[in-house]
Design an enzyme around this catalytic site. Structure first.
Site, short mmCIF file in Angstrom:
data_model
loop_
_atom_site.label_atom_id
_atom_site.label_comp_id
_atom_site.label_asym_id
_atom_site.label_seq_id
_atom_site.Cartn_x
_atom_site.Cartn_y
_atom_site.Cartn_z
N ASP A 147 0.85 -1.19 0.00
CA ASP A 147 0.00 0.00 0.00
C ASP A 147 0.89 1.24 0.00
O ASP A 147 1.88 1.29 0.75
CB ASP A 147 -0.86 0.08 1.27
CG ASP A 147 -1.88 -1.04 1.37
OD1 ASP A 147 -2.11 -1.72 0.35
OD2 ASP A 147 -2.46 -1.22 2.46
N THR A 191 2.92 -15.33 -0.59
CA THR A 191 3.81 -15.06 0.55
C THR A 191 5.17 -14.61 0.04
O THR A 191 5.75 -13.64 0.55
CB THR A 191 3.96 -16.34 1.40
OG1 THR A 191 2.68 -16.69 1.91
CG2 THR A 191 4.92 -16.14 2.56
N LYS A 223 9.57 -24.93 2.67
CA LYS A 223 9.59 -24.11 1.46
C LYS A 223 9.53 -22.61 1.81
O LYS A 223 10.28 -21.80 1.29
CB LYS A 223 8.39 -24.50 0.59
CG LYS A 223 8.42 -23.94 -0.80
CD LYS A 223 7.30 -24.55 -1.63
CE LYS A 223 7.16 -23.81 -2.94
NZ LYS A 223 5.94 -24.20 -3.66
N CYS A 382 -26.35 3.56 25.72
CA CYS A 382 -26.21 4.94 25.23
C CYS A 382 -27.47 5.36 24.47
O CYS A 382 -28.49 5.61 25.10
CB CYS A 382 -24.95 5.05 24.39
SG CYS A 382 -24.29 6.73 24.40
N ARG A 463 -23.32 12.93 23.24
CA ARG A 463 -23.54 14.36 23.50
C ARG A 463 -24.78 14.58 24.35
O ARG A 463 -24.85 15.50 25.13
CB ARG A 463 -23.75 15.11 22.18
CG ARG A 463 -22.54 15.13 21.30
CD ARG A 463 -22.68 16.12 20.16
NE ARG A 463 -21.44 16.09 19.38
CZ ARG A 463 -21.21 15.24 18.40
NH1 ARG A 463 -22.14 14.36 18.04
NH2 ARG A 463 -20.06 15.26 17.76
N HIS A 508 -20.90 2.90 27.73
CA HIS A 508 -20.65 1.78 26.82
C HIS A 508 -19.93 0.67 27.59
O HIS A 508 -18.71 0.53 27.48
CB HIS A 508 -19.80 2.23 25.63
CG HIS A 508 -20.56 3.04 24.65
ND1 HIS A 508 -21.31 2.48 23.63
CD2 HIS A 508 -20.69 4.38 24.53
CE1 HIS A 508 -21.88 3.45 22.92
NE2 HIS A 508 -21.52 4.61 23.44
N GLU A 510 -19.69 -2.34 27.03
CA GLU A 510 -19.08 -3.37 26.18
C GLU A 510 -17.56 -3.22 26.06
O GLU A 510 -16.84 -4.19 25.87
CB GLU A 510 -19.72 -3.39 24.79
CG GLU A 510 -19.46 -2.18 23.89
CD GLU A 510 -20.45 -1.03 24.09
OE1 GLU A 510 -21.04 -0.93 25.19
OE2 GLU A 510 -20.62 -0.23 23.15
N1 GLN Z 1 -26.45 9.96 19.61
C1 GLN Z 1 -26.53 9.88 21.02
C2 GLN Z 1 -25.79 11.01 21.72
O1 GLN Z 1 -24.98 11.66 21.12
C3 GLN Z 1 -26.04 8.54 21.52
C4 GLN Z 1 -24.60 8.29 21.23
C5 GLN Z 1 -24.22 6.85 21.41
O2 GLN Z 1 -25.07 5.99 21.43
N2 GLN Z 1 -22.95 6.57 21.49
O3 GLN Z 1 -26.00 11.26 22.86
#
Ligand code: GLN
Length: 558
Positions: A147, A191, A223, A382, A463, A508, A510
């Site tokens: 690249d 390769t 190889k 969220c 936000r 979040h 996760e």
């Molecule tokens: N769009 C929503 C906010 O800005 C939720 C953002 C999100 O789910 N990460 O608050």
């Protein structure tokens, strides 16, 4: 002084450089070394925060609020480290720094060039992460050799070996060994070309990791050893596995960690490997006792990577309960209040994940309503929490037309809104609440019980917030705000008493789930889904399956 491992890829993208780097990181960690990881990404975006998850997969957020490439998620999950901004480097961020210095006059009138100024900046970023307490830095170079964009990175890592000493650097090159059905052979030519390309940039790989769907045919390692000019022990075969968490053991059996330690002049006997606990976790996936189906009510359903950390967190919860979690990506756009029943039939739980933008928003709200009314376990993340709040506002609190200010300027009841200070900042990019924030959980709530703690820290990227003006009305309608920001001003967690699992979080979770340490919210979502599935089986409402078939086109099994 820290030792450096550089991981490059050839032949094709998506070979699993991130998983390889992460798995090696785990092996070295389990041998007692302190490991950090870093990704060099060739794109011009300063960070992936502005990139569409539909194209590039999810944006992974670190504790310090950096918006990074999803590979950092692999690093964190495999190595169980909390990474920071310096682990994510893009061409855009490099040029931004170089140009800023040029404008300040730092280059003292010199002509600013790719070599040495850009390459020096890249090397400085690599060195910056190699702090005194670190034994090994693993740096993955994004993209594929050949690249145009990655040339400055290759030049920088080439120079790096000269700068820090031959025995302190190891180059690992990952390639693809395709199987040609017509001739019934595995082919090494790609390769060979890829190694030639790497050499033309001055880098002789120390280790070749070959990716293939079947084990390498006899004689192939020899190889490859010959054509790539590495010892046969340095040809490591990485065959496709059903579960990525089995990769560390597979690479160890191929001798990767031993070889790399030897090359970097570590005393191998001083660093014995202890991978038993990790392997026990990984092997659990081979013999699940039960299965549940969980739907992700998403917008980006054609690219599973758009919800990578959510998917992994669900699997972690499954591993904990010896349960296979079948995940279905469901297009929120297809869900209406009328169709919710048939679209969501057969699921044992749902996740309404985060997101930006209007598309599919009413479907997400309909899914929230349906799960609330039918006792279907639901975790809102969220934007997911925000849709749950809108559902309660509209359908229980009687605030007709309630909405988020993100999607409706006109709504009489903006139950989700920007906070005052955010509204006053003109540059939207700067207003996001990003990174780790703590919340105080209300004792006795379901969320507090699940966490088993009163003060928790989770990563944020949003936000909008639950509008404090409506908090009382929502609570009067039965919603429990089970976690607030420490000053009490922001709603961080919600739940609904009487429902087996209807939980939303503004954060979040996760991002903090680990395969061997599942996040409690995901772990208990799986538990609730197991209970739901058992009750469904008891009441034999299985005839919904046929109806669901009509909607197969909106449900993509993962
Ligand atoms: N769009 C929503 C906010 O800005 C939720 C953002 C999100 O789910 N990460 O608050």
């Amino acid at each position: 002084m820290a030792k450096h491992i550089f991981v490059t890829g050839g032949v094709a993208s998506s070979l699993g450089k991130g998983i390889t780097a992460s798995s090696l990181g785990r092996l070295l960690k389990q041998r007692g070394l302190k490991v950090v990881l870093q990704k060099l990404d060739p794109y011009i975006n300063v960070d992936p925060g502005t990139m569409n998850p539909f194209e590039h997969g999810e944006v992974f957020v670190t504790d310090d609020g950096s918006e990074t490439d999803l590979d950092l998620g692999h690093y964190e999950r495999f190595v169980d480290v909390s990474l920071r901004r310096p682990s994510s480097v893009t061409t855009g961020s490099i040029y931004q720094a170089v140009i800023a210095r040029e404008r300040k006059g730092d280059y003292l009138g010199k002509t600013v060039q790719v070599i040495p100024h850009v390459t020096d900046e890249i090397k400085a970023r690599i060195k910056a992460i190699a702090t005194d307490d670190v034994d090994v830095v693993i740096t993955e170079v994004g993209g594929t050799v050949g690249d145009i964009e990655i040339l400055p990175f290759l030049e920088a890592i080439r120079q790096f070996r000269k700068d820090v000493g031959r025995n302190n650097v190891c180059y690992i090159h990952l390639t693809l060994i395709p199987y040609l059905g017509t001739s019934g052979e595995q082919k090494t030519k790609p390769t060979q070309h890829s190694v030639t390309e790497l050499r033309s940039r001055g880098i002789q790989p120390d280790v070749i990791v070959t990716r293939s769907d079947k084990p390498l045919a006899p004689g192939l390692k020899e190889k490859i050893s010959m054509l790539a000019d590495v010892s046969e022990a340095a040809v490591v075969s990485a065959v496709d596995l059903d579960n990525i968490y089995r990769v560390p053991q597979a690479l160890h059996e191929e001798g990767l960690d031993d070889y790399v330690l030897g090359l970097l002049q570590f005393d191998k006997d001083k660093y014995p490997l202890d991978l038993a606990v990790w392997n026990a976790m990984a092997e659990k996936s081979a013999s699940p006792k039960r299965t549940v189906t969980i739907g992700i009510i998403g917008k980006y359903i054609n690219l599973a990577d758009a919800y990578l950390s959510v998917v992994e967190a669900l699997k972690h919860g499954g591993l904990f309960y010896d349960t296979k979690v079948d995940i279905e990506l469901i297009s929120a756009e297809q869900i209406t209040p009328m169709l919710a029943e048939s679209t969501l039939a057969g699921l044992d739980g749902i996740v309404i994940p985060g997101g930006f933008g209007n598309r599919g928003i009413e479907g997400k709200i309909a899914a929230a309503s349906y799960s609330r009314e039918h006792g279907l376990p639901c975790l809102g993340i969220c934007l997911g929490l925000q849709t749950m709040v809108i559902d309660v506002a509209r359908n229980i609190a009687g605030l007709e037309g309630a909405h988020s200010r993100e999607f409706s300027e006109e709504s009489q009841y903006p139950v989700i809104d920007l906070m005052e200070e955010q509204r006053s900042v003109a540059n939207m990019g700067g207003t996001m609440r990003l990174g780790a924030y703590v919340a105080r959980l209300r004792p006795g709530t379901q969320v507090a019980t699940i966490y088993g703690e009163e003060i928790v820290s989770e990563r944020h990227r949003h936000r909008f917030e639950v509008n404090p003006r409506y908090k009382q009305r929502l609570e009067d309608a039965g919603l429990v705000c089970s976690g607030l920001s420490p000053d009490g001003s922001l709603v961080e967690f919600i739940e609904l008493p009487g429902h087996p699992y209807w939980i939303g979080t503004q954060a979040h979770p996760e991002f903090k789930s680990r395969p061997d340490r599942p996040h409690p919210l995901f772990r208990e979502l799986v538990a609730a889904a197991l209970t739901y599935a058992a009750e469904e089986a008891k009441s034999e409402i299985s005839d919904l399956g046929t109806e669901a078939e009509e909607f197969q086109n909106v449900r993509v099994p993962l």
